[in-house]
Scaffold this active site. Structure first.
Site, PDB file in Angstrom:
ATOM      1  CG  ASN A 109      36.862  33.294  44.855  1.00  0.00           C
ATOM      2  OD1 ASN A 109      36.896  32.995  45.830  1.00  0.00           O
ATOM      3  ND2 ASN A 109      37.395  34.328  44.888  1.00  0.00           N
TER       4      ASN A 109
ATOM      5  CG  HIS B 231      29.807  39.179  45.278  1.00  0.00           C
ATOM      6  ND1 HIS B 231      30.638  39.994  46.611  1.00  0.00           N
ATOM      7  CD2 HIS B 231      30.994  38.461  45.101  1.00  0.00           C
ATOM      8  CE1 HIS B 231      31.513  40.295  45.912  1.00  0.00           C
ATOM      9  NE2 HIS B 231      31.815  39.742  45.171  1.00  0.00           N
TER      10      HIS B 231
ATOM     11  CD  GLU C 198      35.140  38.255  46.011  1.00  0.00           C
ATOM     12  OE1 GLU C 198      34.571  38.167  44.726  1.00  0.00           O
ATOM     13  OE2 GLU C 198      36.054  37.358  45.405  1.00  0.00           O
TER      14      GLU C 198
HETATM   15  C1  XIL Z   1      35.578  43.485  42.177  1.00  0.00           C
HETATM   16  C2  XIL Z   1      35.895  45.012  43.061  1.00  0.00           C
HETATM   17  O1  XIL Z   1      35.408  45.118  44.537  1.00  0.00           O
HETATM   18  C3  XIL Z   1      36.089  46.780  42.294  1.00  0.00           C
HETATM   19  O2  XIL Z   1      36.286  47.225  43.046  1.00  0.00           O
HETATM   20  C4  XIL Z   1      36.602  46.299  40.755  1.00  0.00           C
HETATM   21  O3  XIL Z   1      36.166  47.852  40.429  1.00  0.00           O
HETATM   22  C5  XIL Z   1      36.012  45.130  40.282  1.00  0.00           C
HETATM   23  O4  XIL Z   1      35.455  43.836  40.850  1.00  0.00           O
HETATM   24  N1  XIL Z   1      34.217  39.273  42.033  1.00  0.00           N
HETATM   25  C6  XIL Z   1      35.625  39.285  42.697  1.00  0.00           C
HETATM   26  C7  XIL Z   1      35.790  40.879  42.947  1.00  0.00           C
HETATM   27  O5  XIL Z   1      36.071  37.762  42.346  1.00  0.00           O
HETATM   28  O6  XIL Z   1      37.481  41.191  42.683  1.00  0.00           O
HETATM   29  C8  XIL Z   1      35.820  41.133  42.241  1.00  0.00           C
HETATM   30  O7  XIL Z   1      35.902  42.655  43.024  1.00  0.00           O
HETATM   31  C9  XIL Z   1      33.638  41.468  42.449  1.00  0.00           C
HETATM   32  C10 XIL Z   1      33.107  39.818  41.978  1.00  0.00           C
END
Ligand code: XIL
Length: 372
Positions: free
Chosen positions: A220, A256, A285
């Protein structure tokens, strides 16, 4: 710890695990209700076998998150989480620093709650994550361990965590973000790769497979939505691992996004080349942040652009046969990580802080309903 206390905690863990027992929910069974076009929720609009997920906020404590754990406490949040989604991802609750806060102590409570909630609501679960350079506990990163000890620590952690949820996790993000943006393995900032070498990745997949032979095991990452140096690096690595017989089942893109940047138009093309290796794919995500300087409110134009990005992400996934899972990284701005991590950006999810549905929500729902 005395032998008696060890035995007591082992028995307590076994009893807690027994409370989770029951037939596993698989993607195909995650119920939808139906018929798509008149559907009132995302999960009911989704085509058969396609799951629509959300991250579950919270996880006990996190200095970066200025809100109380919403999952147990917020009734509206829980109601919508159960009603709208057919897949759940613990946002933090299965990460090392939360689930394994001390060398000889695991904290399973928050993760157990999510897995139990998912069963009650006929939802699948994506496990997140086992081998990552972030959110590792200080006892691990600052500890003075030999390579052999570290290897044993990772092996035991994977056996324990994956084994505990055996049969109830549909997909596991075994390795998270192992490449940097130029497509080089993170051999400096990733503790495991630095101390144990790249071969540890294959071991992590083998150990996870042994602990739960039915879970689909994923790589991932972010910034791999399109075809680029980083996604090329994944394609090459995964091809090699498959040739060696390593049990890798999937490749997932986090999604993201920011309206500051263009949309990665070649998402489907990129996912398809992983599907061509025989892999499952997923979007895991998704959030789409926007510029909101000085506490500004989103404009209608910003909300429309955001809806367009969400819709195209979903369409990209739906265009690829093996992409059967699409997850948003939280569904309400009330608990989004975005404003904490990206100053002057926000409003990245599909509902406002008051749980009002934004254009992005309706764009996802109608796109799901139109899919067959
Ligand atoms: C983020 C969470 O949303 C937050 O709450 C935490 O403080 C930091 O991590 N990539 C990922 C996720 O794989 O685990 C991350 O999540 C965001 C970026």
């Amino acid at each position: 710890m005395t032998a008696l206390r060890t035995l007591t905690s082992v028995l307590a863990a076994a009893a807690a695990a027994a409370a989770l027992v029951g037939a596993p929910v698989h993607a195909a069974d995650a119920d939808r209700g139906g018929p798509g076009h008149h559907a009132k929720t995302l999960r009911h609009a989704a085509p058969p076998g396609f799951v629509i997920g959300s991250a579950v906020a919270g996880g006990g404590h996190h200095v970066d998150q200025p809100y109380p754990d919403p999952f147990p406490n917020d009734r509206v949040y829980r109601h919508l989480l159960g009603k709208e989604f057919s897949s759940l991802s613990p946002e933090n609750q299965m990460k090392w620093e939360f689930i394994h806060p001390e060398h000889d102590r695991y904290r399973f409570g928050p993760a157990d709650d999510i897995v139990r909630f998912a069963r009650q609501h006929h939802q699948v679960v994506r496990g997140h994550t086992l081998l990552w350079h972030n959110q590792n506990p200080a006892w691990l990163t600052e500890g003075d361990f030999t390579a052999a000890e570290l290897r044993g620590i990772l092996r035991d952690h994977i056996a324990t965590v994956v084994g505990r949820y055996r049969g109830r996790i549909d997909q596991w993000d075994v390795a998270n973000e192992v490449f940097d943006d130029s497509g080089r393995l993170r051999t400096t900032d990733n503790l495991w790769l630095r101390e144990l070498g790249p071969g540890i990745i294959a071991d992590a997949f083998r150990w996870a497979h042994r602990a739960d032979p039915h879970a689909q095991l994923f790589f991932n990452d972010y910034g791999v939505e399109g075809v680029n140096a980083k996604s090329d690096a994944y394609l090459a690595l995964i091809s090699d691992l498959l040739d060696e017989g390593v049990p890798v089942d999937g490749f997932s893109v986090q999604g993201h996004l920011s309206t500051r940047y263009g949309f990665p138009d070649d998402l489907a093309t990129n996912l398809q080349r992983f599907a061509d290796l025989g892999l499952q794919t997923a979007v895991t995500e998704v959030d789409v942040r926007m510029d909101l300087p000085d506490g500004a409110e989103p404009t209608p134009a910003q909300l429309a652009q955001q809806a367009d990005y969400y819709q195209r992400m979903l369409e990209g996934c739906l265009a690829v046969d093996t992409c059967r899972s699409f997850t948003v990284w939280g569904f309400t701005d009330k608990y989004s990580w975005v404003p904490v991590f990206f100053p002057d950006e926000g409003a990245a999810t599909i509902m406002t802080e008051d749980f009002e549905r934004k254009p992005a929500y309706y764009a996802l729902r109608s796109t799901l309903a139109d899919a067959t």
